[in-house]
Enzyme design. Structure first.
Site, PDB file in Angstrom:
ATOM      1  NE  ARG A 122      31.685   7.272  41.236  1.00  0.00           N
ATOM      2  CZ  ARG A 122      31.690   8.016  40.272  1.00  0.00           C
ATOM      3  NH1 ARG A 122      33.397   8.523  40.482  1.00  0.00           N
ATOM      4  NH2 ARG A 122      30.999   8.969  40.131  1.00  0.00           N
ATOM      5  CE  LYS A 138      23.985   0.771  23.979  1.00  0.00           C
ATOM      6  NZ  LYS A 138      22.261   1.104  24.068  1.00  0.00           N
ATOM      7  CE  LYS A 178      23.929   4.425  21.465  1.00  0.00           C
ATOM      8  NZ  LYS A 178      23.162   5.471  22.249  1.00  0.00           N
ATOM      9  NE  ARG A 200      22.665  10.388  30.983  1.00  0.00           N
ATOM     10  CZ  ARG A 200      23.942   8.932  31.342  1.00  0.00           C
ATOM     11  NH1 ARG A 200      25.001   8.731  31.105  1.00  0.00           N
ATOM     12  NH2 ARG A 200      22.995   8.616  31.855  1.00  0.00           N
TER      13      ARG A 200
END
Length: 352
Positions: free
Chosen positions: A32, A106, A192, A256
């Site tokens: 974007r 994920k 996870k 993160r």
């Protein structure tokens, strides 16, 4: 001429563009305007999300979706899990059955609890599954972009699809294995992240490696428990997209989810944590979807439940850890001892 289109100009999408540039004639990196596509195009580097990694001459950053998708043979979805449905809806007019679709995010979709392949099937139709694959495993963009040795897995319903995608991504620095268990690979990658949040919280509380090792090991047990219930194979969760991804996400400074857990464990609010991370933390939304799914499925997931109470109900991380440590005693595995057990006053030893 072989063309790949990577949807999502974050750190992972950028790193995968660099990988694909080794095997494809042309790679379009779509994002974007707010992702800084113009700067990426002019500087030949994603300084915001993946600084220090230069883009090859056959990588073309673009914010024009139709031009990016049209004519591509490989379509890579590298947008956050909660944005996939919206992006697929935008892609649908340009999608063709001849295109291979590879998801690299994920997570589970909030509300529906769908795996991302199920979201794709719902938007693009059943025919899309013939050339659909998921790429997952222990891989951080910061290292993949710099060509540090990494191994991942690609899962698909059809062997030809898995092998084609394997060839597209395989390089001297990225080893790609194939797997027929799409559900297991997707679930391992999503679940996870929840355990990584818990590991980060433990570090944020000042606990040590013993605590984190316990959380990872027992976390893998509950990942496998829910994963098998949802159709995944136990062996998958012991592989790259299960144990491998769990190790790197819980232990890496690049993670993160672990970093978010550390901040939450140290006392920051969810809002302040997300602001400090500055990028999407998939585990935050995934924990809600997984918690709700476990409740509906009657699958015991104590670590996930603790994370849910901390993130979405404001529970204190220290109190939740103590709740985990003082749960009713139980066997580690489903195997029973031979012979008779000594009787305790309340005979709880056999409870599971």
């Amino acid at each position: 001429m072989s063309k790949a289109c990577v949807l999502g100009a974050g750190s992972w999408g950028t790193a995968l563009s660099v990988v694909l540039a080794h095997n494809m004639d042309q790679v379009v990196l779509w994002g974007r305007p707010e992702d800084g596509i113009r700067d990426i195009r002019h500087q030949r580097e994603n300084k915001r999300y993946l600084p220090g990694v230069k883009l090859g001459n056959n990588i073309f950053p673009s914010q024009e979706l139709a031009a990016a998708v049209n004519g591509c043979k490989l379509l890579v979805l590298s947008v956050p899990a909660q944005a996939q449905r919206q992006v697929l809806e935008q892609v649908r007019p340009y999608w063709r059955r001849s295109m291979y679709v590879v998801n690299t995010a994920k997570g589970l979709e909030m509300g529906t609890h769908m795996r991302l392949s199920q979201v794709c099937r719902e938007v693009l139709g059943e025919a899309s599954m013939e050339r659909y694959a998921v790429l997952s495993g222990p891989s951080h963009a910061e290292e993949v972009g710099r060509a540090l040795p990494t191994a991942v897995t690609v899962a698909a319903q059809l062997q030809d699809t898995a092998c084609y995608v394997q060839d597209c991504f395989m390089t001297d620095a990225l080893r790609v294995y194939t797997n027929a268990d799409t559900a297991g690979v997707e679930l391992g990658g999503a679940l996870k992240n929840v355990i990584a949040l818990a590991a980060g919280m433990a570090y944020g509380l000042g606990y040590g490696d013993n605590t984190v090792a316990a959380l990872m090991t027992r976390g893998l047990a509950e990942i496998t428990r829910l994963g098998e219930h949802m159709g995944g194979a136990a062996a998958t969760f012991a592989g790259l997209s299960g144990m491998g991804d769990l190790i790197v996400t819980c232990g890496s400074r690049h993670s993160r989810n672990r970093r978010a857990g550390e901040l939450l464990g140290s006392g920051l609010s969810l809002k302040d944590t997300q602001a400090q991370i500055g990028m999407v933390v998939e585990g935050v939304t995934t924990v809600q979807a997984v918690y709700e799914l476990a409740q509906q499925s009657n699958v015991e997931m104590p670590i996930t439940s603790a994370c849910y109470r901390i993130i979405w109900q404001g529970a204190a991380p220290g109190e939740e850890l103590m709740r985990l440590m003082t749960r009713q005693r139980r066997h580690e595995t489903e195997e029973e001892f031979r012979g008779s057990a000594l009787q305790s006053p309340d005979d709880n030893c056999r409870d599971t």
